[in-house]
Write an enzyme that holds these catalytic residues in place. Structure first.
Site, PDB file in Angstrom:
ATOM      1  N   ASP A 136     -21.650 -10.823 -10.308  1.00  0.00           N
ATOM      2  CA  ASP A 136     -22.638 -11.663 -10.978  1.00  0.00           C
ATOM      3  C   ASP A 136     -23.504 -12.303  -9.893  1.00  0.00           C
ATOM      4  O   ASP A 136     -23.076 -13.215  -9.199  1.00  0.00           O
ATOM      5  CB  ASP A 136     -21.914 -12.730 -11.800  1.00  0.00           C
ATOM      6  CG  ASP A 136     -22.855 -13.781 -12.390  1.00  0.00           C
ATOM      7  OD1 ASP A 136     -24.079 -13.656 -12.217  1.00  0.00           O
ATOM      8  OD2 ASP A 136     -22.347 -14.740 -13.008  1.00  0.00           O
TER       9      ASP A 136
ATOM     10  N   GLN B 103     -26.920 -16.450  -9.260  1.00  0.00           N
ATOM     11  CA  GLN B 103     -27.246 -17.508  -8.307  1.00  0.00           C
ATOM     12  C   GLN B 103     -27.691 -16.956  -6.959  1.00  0.00           C
ATOM     13  O   GLN B 103     -28.518 -17.556  -6.266  1.00  0.00           O
ATOM     14  CB  GLN B 103     -26.038 -18.428  -8.107  1.00  0.00           C
ATOM     15  CG  GLN B 103     -25.649 -19.228  -9.320  1.00  0.00           C
ATOM     16  CD  GLN B 103     -26.709 -20.231  -9.717  1.00  0.00           C
ATOM     17  OE1 GLN B 103     -27.415 -20.793  -8.878  1.00  0.00           O
ATOM     18  NE2 GLN B 103     -26.846 -20.465 -11.009  1.00  0.00           N
TER      19      GLN B 103
ATOM     20  N   HIS C 147     -18.852 -18.346 -14.178  1.00  0.00           N
ATOM     21  CA  HIS C 147     -19.684 -18.834 -15.274  1.00  0.00           C
ATOM     22  C   HIS C 147     -19.189 -18.165 -16.555  1.00  0.00           C
ATOM     23  O   HIS C 147     -18.655 -17.057 -16.524  1.00  0.00           O
ATOM     24  CB  HIS C 147     -21.142 -18.455 -14.992  1.00  0.00           C
ATOM     25  CG  HIS C 147     -22.147 -19.056 -15.903  1.00  0.00           C
ATOM     26  ND1 HIS C 147     -22.384 -18.579 -17.163  1.00  0.00           N
ATOM     27  CD2 HIS C 147     -23.024 -20.097 -15.729  1.00  0.00           C
ATOM     28  CE1 HIS C 147     -23.351 -19.278 -17.739  1.00  0.00           C
ATOM     29  NE2 HIS C 147     -23.745 -20.212 -16.897  1.00  0.00           N
TER      30      HIS C 147
ATOM     31  N   LYS D  61     -33.911 -17.200 -12.381  1.00  0.00           N
ATOM     32  CA  LYS D  61     -33.332 -17.945 -11.260  1.00  0.00           C
ATOM     33  C   LYS D  61     -33.856 -17.418  -9.919  1.00  0.00           C
ATOM     34  O   LYS D  61     -33.363 -17.814  -8.858  1.00  0.00           O
ATOM     35  CB  LYS D  61     -31.806 -17.868 -11.296  1.00  0.00           C
ATOM     36  CG  LYS D  61     -31.154 -18.521 -12.507  1.00  0.00           C
ATOM     37  CD  LYS D  61     -29.642 -18.485 -12.406  1.00  0.00           C
ATOM     38  CE  LYS D  61     -28.947 -18.811 -13.714  1.00  0.00           C
ATOM     39  NZ  LYS D  61     -29.143 -20.188 -14.161  1.00  0.00           N
TER      40      LYS D  61
ATOM     41  N   CYS E 298     -21.477 -24.737 -17.874  1.00  0.00           N
ATOM     42  CA  CYS E 298     -21.017 -23.455 -18.443  1.00  0.00           C
ATOM     43  C   CYS E 298     -19.967 -22.795 -17.556  1.00  0.00           C
ATOM     44  O   CYS E 298     -19.931 -21.572 -17.423  1.00  0.00           O
ATOM     45  CB  CYS E 298     -22.195 -22.509 -18.669  1.00  0.00           C
ATOM     46  SG  CYS E 298     -23.229 -22.973 -20.058  1.00  0.00           S
TER      47      CYS E 298
END
Length: 581
Positions: A328, A331, A255, A358, A499
């Site tokens: 990261d 998600q 991302h 999220k 993105c």
């Protein structure tokens, strides 16, 4: 003739047999190790909070279901309600049923709250002892499942929300904890001696432990810094390592939030992905061997394909070549078990970034986990109030992390909401969450493949990806597909390039080349969450089929990144963005 009994008479009679326990004694002087707390209020009453660890069993279901929650008759039980009357009646019933160690909370939940004793989100987030929350219970936590939206030609129908990869909805228990904090405990943290400041500080400090448990972290050598979102958490990591010698390696699947913050602080390299969208670990190893690398920045799960790189192997490779690892987890945080492992483990994760929105929390709070020593030796991310222990006319002495990087007042309520959301997920069980997601993803991928005329991106195995399916309908733009799904099927999906332009460019070009067609400008993304079920997936498949067969009912005009939909002379004035996430 005998005078009919009133409620007061019934309660007075019950209290003649029932022992009461004061809130102060329950909080300070009683072990809860084997105790069962029964909240006998109605469901709507629990929105304002509950006692930590309580099992919600409404008074009307007590006789029917109490044995599911309290199997042994000699188990210590404390029953509470709003004000103490219903709990006295309920405790009396339990005594008559043979339970021998039952007490009623004097003054009920209201007195507990007036005393300022700790409360948490609704009891619905707590499973019975030894059990996990069932999926029907989970679904009932979300008001959004009853939301209806306008559709062309049919009035309204129930919304199917399949945009969880962008943002998720908060369950009622999380919203209850969030609003309770804002309504009754709202105050600034630290350095305040008054009651509300102390309670707010207590709530805030509790959040460190909840988040640490969710990601398998320890907070002696590691620490957690709160941020506003995942992007800021990644930027904080980039700030911490900015002066460290070496390059940053990202990947083609990242991302923008795990690419651009590193670029602006120095040179970067990029590990390739395959045409199926999976990380090329061989190329990553080449980059590590041939360069002085300080950091490998990689996603735990792609927001486009759901692909989950082998983080253990990535970490081992990075550490063998003297690099640190940033994951990261935007998600993955709410979709799969995460374990950063001990810092001495060669496969540990050094930094991990995530956010609440999220993960079934309100907007506005994120975090970075990382080594305490590293985070404490660099200048503050934003110097300001709360970061310094002493300020003079010529200098400042800064606090260690995490306070060192908490410039100004943090989003205290947002952090509380984020922690409660992760506790909600823990009450379900992250293994169960993952199994639920794999089951729905398998159904979705299989159904899309069987339709024909659909281009799917990413590996076909649902076990290799998070609950995300990105696709195109042959001959139909992603914008039009998403608009038809929304305006006629009441299905919320996302479209565009998410993105993640480098990754999308690679995927779209590879599949177009293999098929001998033109390269699309974007794709459609459907992503499942906790409260989705098989019927949601089936509705998605039905309306994708209608798009494939050009059987949509509306008249759609596409102008740039805007779609207008019209049916029977009525303009719905609906639009969605084609290239923004």
């Amino acid at each position: 003739m005998t005078q009919p009994w009133t409620l007061e008479d019934l309660v007075k009679d019950a209290r003649g047999r029932v022992t009461e326990i004061a809130a102060e004694e329950l909080h300070h002087g009683t072990s809860r190790q084997e105790m069962v707390l029964l909240d006998v209020r109605e469901a709507e009453e629990t929105a304002g909070g509950t006692l930590e660890g309580a099992v919600h069993l409404p008074r009307g279901l007590l006789e029917l279901r109490v044995q599911e929650h309290v199997a042994r008759r000699d188990t210590p039980v404390v029953v509470y309600c709003g004000g103490g009357n219903r709990s006295a009646l309920a405790a009396d019933v339990l005594l008559k049923m043979g339970y021998t160690r039952v007490r009623s909370l004097a003054g009920g939940f209201e007195r507990w709250r007036r005393l300022g004793l700790p409360i948490t989100g609704g009891a619905g987030v707590r499973p019975p002892p030894g059990k996990k929350l069932g999926w029907d219970e989970v679904r009932r936590e979300f008001a959004i499942v009853a939301r209806c939206v306008p559709v062309l030609g049919e009035g309204e129908r129930a919304l199917v929300y399949m945009d969880h990869a962008a943002s998720t909805h908060a369950p009622s228990s999380v919203l209850g904890a969030y609003t309770e904090f804002v309504a009754r405990e709202y105050a600034n943290i630290h350095r305040g001696t008054h009651h509300l400041s102390r309670k707010a500080t207590e709530r805030f400090e509790e959040c460190y432990g909840i988040i640490a448990r969710h990601v398998g972290a320890e907070l002696q050598r590691g620490t957690i810094c709160f941020t506003s979102n995942t992007t800021q958490a990644i930027d904080l990591c980039a700030h911490v390592l900015a002066e460290r010698p070496g390059l940053v390696v990202t990947t083609e699947m990242e991302h923008h939030s795990n690419e651009l913050p590193h670029r602006r602080r120095g040179p970067t390299l990029r590990a390739r992905v395959t045409d199926e969208g999976e990380l090329d670990l061989g190329h990553l190893e080449e980059l590590l061997r041939g360069n002085r690398v300080k950091l490998v920045a990689v996603t735990a799960g792609s927001n486009v394909t759901g692909v989950m790189p082998d983080l253990r192997r990535v970490a081992r490779l990075a550490h063998e070549h003297g690099a640190l690892v940033l994951v990261d987890a935007a998600q993955a945080l709410a979709r799969m078990p995460i374990d950063v492992r001990d810092l001495d483990d060669p496969e540990h994760i050094d930094f991990l970034a995530g956010a609440g929105h999220k993960a079934y929390a309100p907007f506005g709070a994120g975090f970075l986990y990382g080594p305490r020593a590293l985070l404490s030796e660099v200048p503050p991310y934003i110097p300001g109030g709360g970061t310094a222990s002493r300020v003079t006319a010529s200098g400042a002495e800064y606090l260690p992390a995490p306070d060192r990087h908490h410039g100004g007042t943090p989003n205290i309520a947002g952090v509380v909401g984020m922690a409660r959301a992760l506790a909600f997920l823990q009450a379900i069980g992250m293994e169960e969450v993952r199994e639920h997601e794999v089951r729905l993803t398998e159904r979705m991928l299989r159904g899309l493949r069987e339709l024909g005329g659909i281009t799917l991106y990413g590996p076909p195995d649902a076990h290799k990806r998070l609950g995300v399916a990105t696709f195109n309908v042959d001959g139909v733009s992603d914008l039009l597909t998403a608009a038809v799904l929304s305006e006629e099927g009441a299905i919320a999906v996302r479209n565009g390039r998410f993105c993640s332009h480098l990754y999308m460019d690679k995927l779209l070009a590879a599949r177009a080349k293999a098929a001998g067609g033109e390269v699309p400008t974007g794709a459609v993304r459907a992503s499942v969450g906790l409260y989705n079920d098989e019927s949601d997936v089936d509705r998605l498949l039905e309306y994708v089929r209608r798009v494939r067969d050009r059987q949509w009912r509306g008249r759609y005009q596409v102008k740039g990144d805007v779609v207008s939909a019209e049916f029977a002379g009525r303009c719905a004035d609906q639009w969605m963005e084609a290239t923004k996430d």
